[in-house]
Design a protein around this motif. Structure first.
Motif, PDB file in Angstrom:
ATOM      1  N   PRO A 158       0.817  -1.217   0.000  1.00 25.46           N
ATOM      2  CA  PRO A 158       0.000   0.000   0.000  1.00 25.46           C
ATOM      3  C   PRO A 158       0.851   1.267   0.000  1.00 25.46           C
ATOM      4  CG  PRO A 158       0.122  -0.873   2.212  1.00 25.46           C
ATOM      5  CD  PRO A 158       0.812  -1.887   1.314  1.00 25.46           C
ATOM      6  N   ASP A 159       0.203   2.385  -0.329  1.00 26.34           N
ATOM      7  CA  ASP A 159       0.849   3.689  -0.222  1.00 26.34           C
ATOM      8  C   ASP A 159       0.750   4.230   1.200  1.00 26.34           C
ATOM      9  OD1 ASP A 159       1.315   3.946  -3.107  1.00 26.34           O
ATOM     10  OD2 ASP A 159      -0.862   4.158  -3.234  1.00 26.34           O
ATOM     11  N   LEU A 160      -0.335   3.864   1.876  1.00 26.72           N
ATOM     12  CA  LEU A 160      -0.626   4.437   3.195  1.00 26.72           C
ATOM     13  C   LEU A 160      -1.071   3.346   4.156  1.00 26.72           C
ATOM     14  CD1 LEU A 160      -1.306   6.780   5.191  1.00 26.72           C
ATOM     15  CD2 LEU A 160      -3.514   6.975   4.029  1.00 26.72           C
ATOM     16  N   LEU A 161      -0.581   3.422   5.400  1.00 29.93           N
ATOM     17  CA  LEU A 161      -1.008   2.521   6.471  1.00 29.93           C
ATOM     18  C   LEU A 161      -1.577   3.362   7.605  1.00 29.93           C
ATOM     19  CD1 LEU A 161      -1.149  -0.201   7.995  1.00 29.93           C
ATOM     20  CD2 LEU A 161       1.227   0.210   8.720  1.00 29.93           C
ATOM     21  N   LEU A 162      -2.881   3.176   7.889  1.00 28.92           N
ATOM     22  CA  LEU A 162      -3.524   3.800   9.043  1.00 28.92           C
ATOM     23  C   LEU A 162      -3.477   2.776  10.164  1.00 28.92           C
ATOM     24  CD1 LEU A 162      -6.512   5.482   7.193  1.00 28.92           C
ATOM     25  CD2 LEU A 162      -4.581   6.647   8.254  1.00 28.92           C
ATOM     26  N   LEU A 163      -2.645   3.014  11.163  1.00 30.77           N
ATOM     27  CA  LEU A 163      -2.229   1.982  12.097  1.00 30.77           C
ATOM     28  C   LEU A 163      -2.581   2.325  13.541  1.00 30.77           C
ATOM     29  CD1 LEU A 163      -0.566  -0.649  12.544  1.00 30.77           C
ATOM     30  CD2 LEU A 163       1.479   0.806  12.653  1.00 30.77           C
ATOM     31  N   ASP A 164      -3.398   1.464  14.161  1.00 29.18           N
ATOM     32  CA  ASP A 164      -3.656   1.575  15.590  1.00 29.18           C
ATOM     33  C   ASP A 164      -2.413   1.099  16.339  1.00 29.18           C
ATOM     34  OD1 ASP A 164      -4.965   1.985  17.965  1.00 29.18           O
ATOM     35  OD2 ASP A 164      -6.040   0.081  17.925  1.00 29.18           O
ATOM     36  N   ILE A 165      -2.247   1.548  17.563  1.00 27.63           N
ATOM     37  CA  ILE A 165      -1.053   1.160  18.324  1.00 27.63           C
ATOM     38  C   ILE A 165      -1.299  -0.093  19.160  1.00 27.63           C
ATOM     39  CG2 ILE A 165       0.523   1.851  20.167  1.00 27.63           C
ATOM     40  CD1 ILE A 165       0.382   4.683  19.084  1.00 27.63           C
ATOM     41  N   GLN A 166      -2.355  -0.109  19.930  1.00 35.88           N
ATOM     42  CA  GLN A 166      -2.630  -1.249  20.802  1.00 35.88           C
ATOM     43  C   GLN A 166      -3.464  -2.283  20.057  1.00 35.88           C
ATOM     44  OE1 GLN A 166      -4.348   0.345  24.435  1.00 35.88           O
ATOM     45  NE2 GLN A 166      -2.321   0.812  25.250  1.00 35.88           N
ATOM     46  N   MET A 167      -2.787  -3.362  19.617  1.00 37.49           N
ATOM     47  CA  MET A 167      -3.447  -4.447  18.883  1.00 37.49           C
ATOM     48  C   MET A 167      -2.923  -5.784  19.393  1.00 37.49           C
ATOM     49  SD  MET A 167      -3.703  -3.248  14.885  1.00 37.49           S
ATOM     50  CE  MET A 167      -1.931  -3.326  14.644  1.00 37.49           C
ATOM     51  N   PRO A 168      -3.701  -6.865  19.202  1.00 34.15           N
ATOM     52  CA  PRO A 168      -3.234  -8.208  19.603  1.00 34.15           C
ATOM     53  C   PRO A 168      -2.047  -8.667  18.756  1.00 34.15           C
ATOM     54  CG  PRO A 168      -5.623  -8.166  19.259  1.00 34.15           C
ATOM     55  CD  PRO A 168      -5.094  -6.885  18.723  1.00 34.15           C
ATOM     56  N   GLU A 169      -1.350  -9.662  19.258  1.00 38.39           N
ATOM     57  CA  GLU A 169      -0.219 -10.297  18.585  1.00 38.39           C
ATOM     58  C   GLU A 169       0.992  -9.359  18.510  1.00 38.39           C
ATOM     59  OE1 GLU A 169      -0.422 -13.387  17.960  1.00 38.39           O
ATOM     60  OE2 GLU A 169      -2.579 -13.673  18.164  1.00 38.39           O
ATOM     61  N   LEU A 170       0.872  -8.317  17.723  1.00 35.13           N
ATOM     62  CA  LEU A 170       1.929  -7.308  17.618  1.00 35.13           C
ATOM     63  C   LEU A 170       1.293  -5.934  17.753  1.00 35.13           C
ATOM     64  CD1 LEU A 170       3.804  -8.577  14.404  1.00 35.13           C
ATOM     65  CD2 LEU A 170       4.508  -8.977  16.774  1.00 35.13           C
ATOM     66  N   PHE A 172      -0.423   6.966  12.479  1.00 33.31           N
ATOM     67  CA  PHE A 172      -0.931   6.255  13.652  1.00 33.31           C
ATOM     68  C   PHE A 172      -2.314   6.796  14.041  1.00 33.31           C
ATOM     69  CE2 PHE A 172       3.539   5.070  14.393  1.00 33.31           C
ATOM     70  CZ  PHE A 172       3.369   3.737  14.707  1.00 33.31           C
ATOM     71  N   THR A 173      -3.182   5.900  14.475  1.00 32.07           N
ATOM     72  CA  THR A 173      -4.484   6.271  15.015  1.00 32.07           C
ATOM     73  C   THR A 173      -4.575   5.663  16.411  1.00 32.07           C
ATOM     74  OG1 THR A 173      -5.595   4.317  14.093  1.00 32.07           O
ATOM     75  CG2 THR A 173      -5.527   6.295  12.719  1.00 32.07           C
ATOM     76  N   SER A 174      -4.800   6.492  17.416  1.00 37.23           N
ATOM     77  CA  SER A 174      -4.798   5.983  18.789  1.00 37.23           C
ATOM     78  C   SER A 174      -5.663   6.862  19.678  1.00 37.23           C
ATOM     79  CB  SER A 174      -3.368   5.946  19.337  1.00 37.23           C
ATOM     80  OG  SER A 174      -3.357   5.551  20.692  1.00 37.23           O
ATOM     81  N   ALA A 175      -6.200   6.254  20.739  1.00 36.87           N
ATOM     82  CA  ALA A 175      -6.955   6.997  21.738  1.00 36.87           C
ATOM     83  C   ALA A 175      -6.049   7.519  22.842  1.00 36.87           C
ATOM     84  CB  ALA A 175      -8.045   6.100  22.338  1.00 36.87           C
ATOM     85  N   TYR A 176      -4.740   7.240  22.729  1.00 36.31           N
ATOM     86  CA  TYR A 176      -3.799   7.597  23.789  1.00 36.31           C
ATOM     87  C   TYR A 176      -2.720   8.519  23.227  1.00 36.31           C
ATOM     88  CZ  TYR A 176      -6.102   3.478  25.653  1.00 36.31           C
ATOM     89  OH  TYR A 176      -7.051   2.574  26.056  1.00 36.31           O
ATOM     90  N   ASP A 177      -2.532   9.668  23.887  1.00 38.70           N
ATOM     91  CA  ASP A 177      -1.570  10.632  23.360  1.00 38.70           C
ATOM     92  C   ASP A 177      -0.141  10.381  23.820  1.00 38.70           C
ATOM     93  OD1 ASP A 177      -1.752  11.347  26.003  1.00 38.70           O
ATOM     94  OD2 ASP A 177      -2.513  13.381  25.646  1.00 38.70           O
ATOM     95  N   GLN A 178       0.072   9.456  24.752  1.00 43.33           N
ATOM     96  CA  GLN A 178       1.417   9.259  25.288  1.00 43.33           C
ATOM     97  C   GLN A 178       2.369   8.586  24.299  1.00 43.33           C
ATOM     98  OE1 GLN A 178      -1.354   7.750  26.502  1.00 43.33           O
ATOM     99  NE2 GLN A 178      -0.909   5.728  27.411  1.00 43.33           N
ATOM    100  N   TYR A 179       1.830   8.066  23.191  1.00 44.30           N
ATOM    101  CA  TYR A 179       2.688   7.400  22.210  1.00 44.30           C
ATOM    102  C   TYR A 179       3.132   8.337  21.089  1.00 44.30           C
ATOM    103  CZ  TYR A 179       0.748   3.181  24.384  1.00 44.30           C
ATOM    104  OH  TYR A 179       0.375   2.210  25.274  1.00 44.30           O
ATOM    105  N   ALA A 180       2.695   9.591  21.126  1.00 44.82           N
ATOM    106  CA  ALA A 180       2.925  10.496  19.996  1.00 44.82           C
ATOM    107  C   ALA A 180       4.408  10.695  19.699  1.00 44.82           C
ATOM    108  CB  ALA A 180       2.248  11.836  20.255  1.00 44.82           C
ATOM    109  N   ILE A 181       5.216  10.965  20.729  1.00 47.34           N
ATOM    110  CA  ILE A 181       6.642  11.205  20.496  1.00 47.34           C
ATOM    111  C   ILE A 181       7.299   9.971  19.894  1.00 47.34           C
ATOM    112  CG2 ILE A 181       8.849  11.644  21.622  1.00 47.34           C
ATOM    113  CD1 ILE A 181       7.401  13.406  23.604  1.00 47.34           C
ATOM    114  N   ARG A 182       6.976   8.808  20.435  1.00 43.46           N
ATOM    115  CA  ARG A 182       7.559   7.571  19.908  1.00 43.46           C
ATOM    116  C   ARG A 182       7.116   7.347  18.459  1.00 43.46           C
ATOM    117  NH1 ARG A 182       6.697   1.451  22.341  1.00 43.46           N
ATOM    118  NH2 ARG A 182       8.139   0.401  20.896  1.00 43.46           N
ATOM    119  N   ALA A 183       5.869   7.733  18.145  1.00 43.71           N
ATOM    120  CA  ALA A 183       5.355   7.561  16.778  1.00 43.71           C
ATOM    121  C   ALA A 183       6.157   8.394  15.787  1.00 43.71           C
ATOM    122  CB  ALA A 183       3.882   7.950  16.723  1.00 43.71           C
TER     123      ALA A 183
END
Length: 272
Positions: A62-74, A93-104
Motif C-alpha cells: 500500500p501507499d498508506l497505512l492507518l495503524l492503531d497502536i494497541q493491537m493483539p499479537e503485535l 498512527f491512530t490511537s486513543a492515547y496521546d502518550q505514544y505520539a513522540i515515539r510515533a
C-alpha cells in the motif's frame, strides 16, 4: 484480514492505496466511513491484529497505512519493526492515547490521529499524504531519467552517414553549424534563436520548422517555445506540479513543462 477489491481504471494514477489496521471493529467501521468521503483513496485491506497487518503490507504494497497502536499479537510499533524499508508505506498512527505520539514520530510516522478525530482532521492528513507521495513519485521519475541520461552513448552498429551540420544564412553569410555545438533553440516572436556556446544566431523560422532540420535522436522539445540538445544536459531538478528545471553543462537553467516531460524521457530511452 479483510481484503478489498483492487479493480481500478487503468488511467487512474493518483489513487492512494490504503491498509486500515485496528483491532476494534467499531473503530474500523467509523474510519472506513470517513475514508469513503476521500476522493481517489482505496482501502485494499482491513486488519484486526499485528500479524494480519504485516501480511497485508507484504501482499498489497500500500501507499498508506492507518495503524492503531494497541493491537493483539503485535502492537503498531512491532508491526513497523517487521517491515523492511523498501516495503514501508506512509504511516499514520491512530490511537486513543496521546502518550505514544513522540515515539510515533521517532518511528517516522507522517501524522498521529488522536481518537476521536473528525472528517476535517482526517482530510488534512490525507492531503499531506498525497503531497508526500507526489514528491516521492517525481523524485523517482527524475532518478530514472538521469540514469538513462548517464547511459547515452553513440550507436555502434553501421548506419547511413548523415550530415551532422545545420546550414543557415546569417547577415548575408552562410554558416555551417555542427549540431553537437547547439545548446538550445528558443522561439522569439517570428524568429528562432540558436544558442551556440557564447554566440547566438537569429533566424526567420518557426520552431516547428527548425525542429525538422535537427536530429530527432538528440534534440527534444521541453517547452512550447524551446528545444534542447539532450547531450548538453547536466541535471534535472524537480519543482512544483511535476515540472523540471533543466540545467545545462554551461550552467544555463531552462524550464521543462510537465506536458513535455514524457518527450524528454522518451528521447533519452531511445538514445541508450
Amino acid at each position: 484480514m479483510i481484503p478489498h477489491s483492487l479493480g481500478l481504471p487503468a488511467q487512474e494514477q493518483s489513487v492512494v492505496r490504503t491498509v486500515v489496521a485496528d483491532d476494534e471493529r467499531l473503530a474500523r467501521q467509523k474510519l472506513m466511513l470517513l475514508l469513503k468521503s476521500e476522493a481517489h483513496l482505496q482501502v485494499v485491506a482491513e486488519c484486526q491484529d499485528g500479524w494480519q497487518t504485516v501480511a497485508a503490507i507484504r501482499n498489497f504494497r500500500p501507499d498508506l497505512l492507518l495503524l492503531d497502536i494497541q493491537m493483539p499479537e503485535l502492537d503498531g510499533f512491532e508491526v513497523l519493526d517487521k517491515i523492511p524499508p523498501e516495503e514501508m508505506p506512509m504511516v499514520v498512527f491512530t490511537s486513543a492515547y496521546d502518550q505514544y505520539a513522540i515515539r510515533a514520530f521517532e518511528a517516522n510516522a507522517l501524522d498521529y490521529l488522536l481518537k476521536p478525530f473528525d472528517q476535517e482532521r482526517l482530510h488534512h492528513t490525507v492531503e499531506r499524504v498525497r503531497s508526500e507521495l507526489c514528491k516521492s513519485r517525481d523524485n523517482e521519475i527524475t532518478h530514472r531519467i538521469l540514469s538513462l541520461l548517464s547511459q547515452v552513448r553513440s550507436v555502434t552498429v553501421p548506419v547511413p552517414q548523415r550530415d551532422n551540420r545545420l546550414v543557415i544564412k546569417v547577415n548575408g553569410r552562410v554558416v555551417f553549424l555542427d549540431l553537437d555545438s547547439i545548446d538550445w533553440v528558443e522561439a522569439a516572436a517570428n524568429y528562432v534563436r540558436l544558442n551556440v556556446g557564447k554566440e547566438s544566431y537569429l533566424l526567420r523560422e518557426t520552431l516547428g520548422g527548425i525542429s525538422e532540420r535537427l536530429d530527432a535522436n538528440h534534440f527534444v522539445r521541453i517547452h512550447r517555445s524551446m528545444i534542447v540538445n539532450v547531450r548538453k544536459i547536466k541535471e534535472l531538478i524537480p519543482v512544483n506540479s511535476g515540472e523540471y528545471v533543466v540545467v545545462l553543462k554551461n550552467g544555463k537553467e531552462l524550464s521543462c513543462s510537465r506536458g513535455y516531460r514524457a518527450g524528454l524521457r522518451g528521447i533519452v530511452e531511445r538514445s541508450c
